[in-house]
Design a protein around this motif. Structure first.
Motif, PDB file in Angstrom:
ATOM      1  N   TRP A   1       0.830  -1.207   0.000  1.00 52.78           N
ATOM      2  CA  TRP A   1       0.000   0.000   0.000  1.00 52.78           C
ATOM      3  C   TRP A   1       0.862   1.253   0.000  1.00 52.78           C
ATOM      4  N   LEU A   2       1.967   1.215   0.738  1.00 50.87           N
ATOM      5  CA  LEU A   2       2.902   2.345   0.725  1.00 50.87           C
ATOM      6  C   LEU A   2       3.540   2.484  -0.647  1.00 50.87           C
ATOM      7  N   LEU A   3       3.857   1.355  -1.271  1.00 46.69           N
ATOM      8  CA  LEU A   3       4.400   1.373  -2.628  1.00 46.69           C
ATOM      9  C   LEU A   3       3.416   2.024  -3.596  1.00 46.69           C
ATOM     10  N   PHE A   4       2.150   1.623  -3.533  1.00 50.96           N
ATOM     11  CA  PHE A   4       1.142   2.187  -4.436  1.00 50.96           C
ATOM     12  C   PHE A   4       0.935   3.671  -4.173  1.00 50.96           C
ATOM     13  N   TYR A   5       0.945   4.059  -2.900  1.00 53.22           N
ATOM     14  CA  TYR A   5       0.773   5.471  -2.559  1.00 53.22           C
ATOM     15  C   TYR A   5       1.903   6.305  -3.137  1.00 53.22           C
ATOM     16  N   ARG A   6       3.139   5.844  -2.978  1.00 54.07           N
ATOM     17  CA  ARG A   6       4.280   6.592  -3.489  1.00 54.07           C
ATOM     18  C   ARG A   6       4.259   6.673  -5.008  1.00 54.07           C
TER      19      ARG A   6
END
Length: 301
Positions: A57-62
């Motif tokens: 989810w952090l990857l997608f957000y970034r």
């Protein structure tokens, strides 16, 4: 518009203003070279600070933040041309975009390597690391080596950019909304939707990243923030000394006034509360969130 020949640069306020930003730059440079930063794990670069929230989810957000910032910067350049990079806003905005690009790559690499790397024969784990094992379904029982591995040069670069972006974005937005808009709006520029967004989304995306990530954030990063601003001022002085521009993008950078040293000194001092604001946000995150969400938030550093 002022004449910037020899007489302009021979004014008494020029060397005074030069010392105001050269001295902090030298101190910051020495501090960066001598100070030993805390050990940074690669795990800290891409893991989430929320229990059971998959790092993907952090990857997608970034990745989403990078795409949005890149589109907005492209739109601004398409409208006004490369001239926009004479402004500190675009320097900082581009830095935030590059940070999210690097963070996206490192997040993707970390998530992928966490399922591939073998583990050391022995070692202990922290609470944050135990949470990590709940979030990622490891394909190999040896994949936790990624937890213990120290961050490399790219990881430290990412952390330095993160801390620089935090201070520079706060500075940019506060100066724009609290100083330039009340004094110069509809006089030297008009506020459009794109210009307004350029001075909002940088901080919004960074705060969102801060709410999700486990990156350490300390006063040490203030040195990078100082160097970033000094680099911009040096760029402006070189551009004006070479005769490429005859006006300053920000009125408080103008040297042809006896008040110039006060303006430069005031801007230099303003860096401290701007960085301090983000320090307060980080402290609030690490102190309030565990109390408000004791079963969801995990402090990783």
């Amino acid at each position: 518009m002022s004449k910037q020949g020899f007489e302009y640069w021979a004014q008494w306020q020029v060397p005074v203003c030069a010392l105001i930003f050269i001295i902090p730059a030298v101190i910051a440079m020495k501090y960066v070279k001598k100070e030993k930063t805390e050990s940074l794990r690669s795990f800290d670069l891409w893991n989430c600070c929320w229990r059971h929230l998959n790092p993907l989810w952090l990857l997608f957000y970034r990745a989403f933040a990078f795409v949005c910032l890149a589109w907005m910067l492209y739109s601004m350049v398409a409208i006004t041309g490369p001239f926009v990079f004479f402004f500190y806003t675009q320097w900082t905005f581009a830095l935030v975009m590059i940070y999210f690009a690097l963070a996206t790559v490192i997040s993707g690499y970390g998530c992928w390597m966490s399922t591939k790397k073998p583990s050391p024969e022995d070692g202990t784990t922290t609470d944050g690391e135990e949470e990590f094992k709940d979030k990622i379904k490891l394909k190999s029982p040896h994949a936790q080596k990624e937890i213990h591995q120290k961050a490399g040069s790219w990881g430290y670069l990412m952390q330095a950019m993160y801390q620089t972006c935090a201070g520079a974005s706060i500075l940019t937005d506060l100066v724009f909304w609290c100083l330039l808009v009340p004094l110069l709006a509809n006089v030297q520029f008009e506020i459009t939707l794109l210009i307004g967004c350029l001075h909002i989304v940088n901080v919004v995306f960074l705060i969102g990243d801060t709410a999700l990530n486990g990156l350490p954030f300390t006063w040490f990063g203030f040195a990078y923030f100082v160097l970033w601003s000094c680099l911009y001022i040096t760029f402006q002085w070189i551009v004006h000394a070479c005769g490429f521009m005859a006006w300053w993008p920000y009125p408080f950078l103008e040297l042809n006034t006896p008040w110039a040293p006060l303006w430069y000194f005031g801007v230099a001092l303003f860096h401290v509360p701007c960085y301090w604001i983000y320090i307060i946000l980080i402290r609030a995150k690490n102190s309030l969130l565990p109390r408000l969400f004791p079963h969801a938030f995990v402090r990783l550093n």
